[in-house]
Design an enzyme around this catalytic site. Structure first.
Site, PDB file in Angstrom:
ATOM      1  N   HIS A  45     -10.520  40.378   5.556  1.00 44.07           N
ATOM      2  CA  HIS A  45     -11.161  41.425   6.348  1.00 44.07           C
ATOM      3  C   HIS A  45     -11.443  40.890   7.753  1.00 44.07           C
ATOM      4  CE1 HIS A  45     -12.736  43.840   2.629  1.00 44.07           C
ATOM      5  NE2 HIS A  45     -11.426  43.729   2.671  1.00 44.07           N
ATOM      6  N   GLU A  47     -14.167  40.621   9.512  1.00 47.67           N
ATOM      7  CA  GLU A  47     -15.304  39.713   9.651  1.00 47.67           C
ATOM      8  C   GLU A  47     -14.908  38.317   9.172  1.00 47.67           C
ATOM      9  OE1 GLU A  47     -15.098  42.611   8.101  1.00 47.67           O
ATOM     10  OE2 GLU A  47     -17.026  43.646   7.957  1.00 47.67           O
ATOM     11  N   CYS A  79     -17.981  40.649   2.767  1.00 46.73           N
ATOM     12  CA  CYS A  79     -18.223  40.160   4.133  1.00 46.73           C
ATOM     13  C   CYS A  79     -19.707  40.004   4.432  1.00 46.73           C
ATOM     14  CB  CYS A  79     -17.596  41.110   5.139  1.00 46.73           C
ATOM     15  SG  CYS A  79     -15.806  41.103   5.047  1.00 46.73           S
ATOM     16  N   TRP A 165      22.114  68.232  16.331  1.00 48.89           N
ATOM     17  CA  TRP A 165      20.719  67.926  16.559  1.00 48.89           C
ATOM     18  C   TRP A 165      20.128  68.898  17.545  1.00 48.89           C
ATOM     19  CZ3 TRP A 165      18.746  64.669  13.184  1.00 48.89           C
ATOM     20  CH2 TRP A 165      19.564  63.694  12.620  1.00 48.89           C
ATOM     21  N   ARG A 179       6.673  57.282  12.657  1.00 55.07           N
ATOM     22  CA  ARG A 179       6.507  57.202  11.194  1.00 55.07           C
ATOM     23  C   ARG A 179       5.735  55.948  10.757  1.00 55.07           C
ATOM     24  NH1 ARG A 179      12.668  58.690   9.917  1.00 55.07           N
ATOM     25  NH2 ARG A 179      12.499  60.956   9.852  1.00 55.07           N
ATOM     26  N   LEU A 199      14.623  58.731   6.182  1.00 52.70           N
ATOM     27  CA  LEU A 199      13.157  58.741   6.259  1.00 52.70           C
ATOM     28  C   LEU A 199      12.517  57.360   6.361  1.00 52.70           C
ATOM     29  CD1 LEU A 199      12.169  61.506   3.658  1.00 52.70           C
ATOM     30  CD2 LEU A 199      12.491  61.774   6.109  1.00 52.70           C
ATOM     31  N   ALA A 289       6.158  73.643   4.258  1.00 53.24           N
ATOM     32  CA  ALA A 289       5.253  73.553   5.411  1.00 53.24           C
ATOM     33  C   ALA A 289       4.221  74.681   5.356  1.00 53.24           C
ATOM     34  CB  ALA A 289       6.051  73.629   6.710  1.00 53.24           C
TER      35      ALA A 289
HETATM   36 ZN   LIG Z   1     -15.177  43.076   4.113  1.00 54.37          ZN
END
Ligand SMILES: [Zn+2]
Length: 353
Positions: A45, A47, A79, A165, A179, A199, A289
């Site tokens: 992490h 921290e 942390c 296109w 993406r 993709l 959609a």
């Molecule tokens: Zn943490």
């Protein structure tokens, strides 16, 4: 705190299911003596990284961190313990952890240990940075962005389905890099059959976002670019109320399959949230959609508009029918961010509510 937020943003697209976090440590005279950020899920992490990088004594110093330090043992030690044992006397926390199970607990432990805690510095910026993480924790749904490319007359393809296109090469390569911000990319079965897309970010992100296909029929081609798992993982989600499960045999073993009980896209959003996806990109055709918007799965939109005219009453639109009867019912968007990519226009906006 702005430095901490900037550091946090370096983990964009790589930290899910975790948030983006940055931490800065100052000595008792107010000089920056260390910093760190969470750069990938499973890695230290922010921290912890800042303490690991520490070259001087932090006793009597302060820390700036854009999210409440964790107090639970996850893949890495909590942390809060590190902050307490460091001798730091003051900590600035921008926002609380939105996870209901731990929210406020880290701050409470810090206070109990005699550390001064200041909450709320740069709150707006921190909420914006981690909006997808916060959204998933509060709603148990993924933060959804819907993307489409269309002509200036609002068409995404000809009547016969041809669409390659509409936008220019620059816009298309921008999509690949764009993406990389996402944990998953969702398309419908129609898009798979029609476009056979790849993709991916074309190597800009590792691992690549999960490729998700939602199908009502399971009638998917036995050959597809998405069945190649070398580049990216693929997940097929099917509606078990309508699909023909005989077609499951066409899907190779390297592809994961999940079923949902109806065709409501909210089930896809919840399923992906459960798998730890914070932010997902819907790159689907008009039918999916429309139902994704209707079911509240879309928070933001991004539209690439090319100065071309396709014409035709039956050429394809980005959406199907919302069945609006009155103008006050139509979808209204918040203030847009508009940019030019060569001759194309890119409009980013968010849905109201
Ligand atoms: Zn943490």
């Amino acid at each position: 705190m702005k430095r901490a937020i900037h550091l946090a943003s370096l983990g964009d697209g790589k930290t899910s299911p975790n948030p983006m976090v940055g931490a800065v440590i100052l000595d008792k005279n107010g000089n920056i003596i260390s910093e760190g950020f969470h750069y990938k899920a499973g890695m230290p992490h922010a921290e912890a990284m800042a303490f690991n990088n520490l070259k001087k004594d932090a006793t009597g110093g302060s820390m700036y961190v854009n999210l409440e330090p964790c107090c639970h043992l996850g893949k890495t030690p909590p942390c809060v313990d590190k902050v307490i044992s460091s001798g730091i006397k003051k900590i600035y926390v921008s926002i609380k952890d939105p996870d209901k199970r731990v929210s406020g607990k880290g701050i409470k432990l810090l206070k109990e240990a005699g550390i001064q805690v200041h909450l709320g510095l740069c709150k707006k910026e921190s909420l914006e940075l981690n909006k997808a993480f916060v959204y998933r924790n509060i709603t148990d749904k993924t933060y959804g962005v819907l993307k489409w490319a269309m002509s200036i007359d609002g068409r995404i393809g000809l009547k016969n389905g041809k669409s390659k296109w509409i936008t220019n090469e620059e816009s298309r390569s921008l999509v690949h890099s764009f993406r990389a911000e996402f944990d998953a990319i969702i398309i419908g079965g129609n898009t798979l059959r029609k476009d056979n897309p790849i993709l991916t970010t074309r190597g800009l992100k590792s691992p690549e976002p999960l490729r998700v296909i939602f199908t009502k029929t399971l009638d998917l081609p036995s050959k597809s670019n998405l069945w190649n798992s070398n580049e990216a993982k693929t997940l097929v989600i099917y509606d078990s109320s309508t699909a023909n499960e005989k077609f499951l045999a066409r899907i190779p073993k390297c592809v994961e399959v999940e079923k949902v009980s109806t065709d409501n896209p909210e089930l896809i959003s919840r399923l992906l949230a459960k798998r730890g996806c914070n932010k997902v990109l819907w790159e689907c055709g008009p039918r999916l959609a429309t139902s994704a918007v209707k079911s509240g799965c879309i928070n933001e939109i991004i539209s690439f508009i090319a100065p071309k005219i396709l014409g035709g009453e039956n050429s394809m639109s980005p959406f199907g029918d919302f069945e609006f009867q009155e103008m006050h019912e139509i979808l209204d968007l918040n203030e847009s961010n508009i940019s030019f990519i060569g001759n194309d226009i890119c409009v980013k906006s968010s849905l109201k509510n």
